[in-house]
Scaffold this active site. Sequence first.
Site, short mmCIF file in Angstrom:
data_model
loop_
_atom_site.label_atom_id
_atom_site.label_comp_id
_atom_site.label_asym_id
_atom_site.label_seq_id
_atom_site.Cartn_x
_atom_site.Cartn_y
_atom_site.Cartn_z
N GLU A 47 2.73 -3.82 3.46
CA GLU A 47 1.69 -3.56 4.01
C GLU A 47 0.09 -3.64 3.59
OE1 GLU A 47 4.28 -0.91 6.96
OE2 GLU A 47 3.97 -1.06 5.14
N THR A 48 -0.80 -4.37 3.62
CA THR A 48 -1.91 -4.44 3.10
C THR A 48 -3.41 -3.58 3.47
OG1 THR A 48 -1.45 -6.68 2.32
CG2 THR A 48 -3.28 -6.25 2.17
#
Length: 286
Positions: A47-48
């Site tokens: 995830e970012t």
Amino acid sequence: MEQVEVYLVRAFSIAGKGGNLAGVVLNADSLTEPQKQFIAKQVGVSETAFVSKSDKANFHVSFYTPTVEVDFCGHATLSSFWLLHHLQYIPAGRYKQETKAGVLAVDVALNGDVLMSQSLPTWFAEYSAQEIAPMLGIQPSLIAQTGLPIQTISTGLIDLMVPVPYGVLDCLEVDNDTITHFCQQHECVGFHVFEMNPPEAFYTASCRNFAPAVGIPEESATGSSSGALACYLHRHFGYQQAIFEQGRAMKMPSCLVTQLAIENGELTQVQVGGEGAFDKVVSINL
């Protein structure tokens, strides 16, 4: 050509090692949703997080896997607030983040450790061992012998809690295609498989998380699922505090601390926390 800096932070690390890498983009107000998705795909971690201004909270934070936006992400939340403190943008204290899962509190300690609030649990369907076990390459009787239900729960994202006996967790043979199909069919993010540890162990449970439907074959630390598991263990064993190990099979050991608040017998707060560590900065061209 615009260049975007992405900080990589090890969330839920142990003495600066292991953990789960999350990307963090600060001052992301001008980025469009397609640009955020492109950046997340290029960065390639599970995830970012994209941090921008909010009218409802201290920050607005959106979360993207390499393939899709998700409502919430625990380890990317920890990474974001650890980074803001590490870069001296914020002092220790309590903050609120606006997410698609709601406006949630985040506490930052003087040493930078982060304890984040999650949504109160929503309990969904239970499933049979006969249906779930083949996707993990184990016999249904192994799950059945735990005496615990297989159930979908959400404290921000819907995950399937799958109990296995102590010693089985490292023996799984996961079928990503069938898990993907199951998760798409039943509208959940992934499988959170756990084994309870002996009472004398430091960790309450050891866990593995599989979310191939959102582009994550296995994750080394999953904050949202840990909040859901904490609520599950409270319901079945009465735990108010639990410490989870995750990432062992990936050689990225992580430590996730959970804490529940109970008032008049009712669950009033779910918190998940841990430490962060800086990894590196990468630049993405748009």
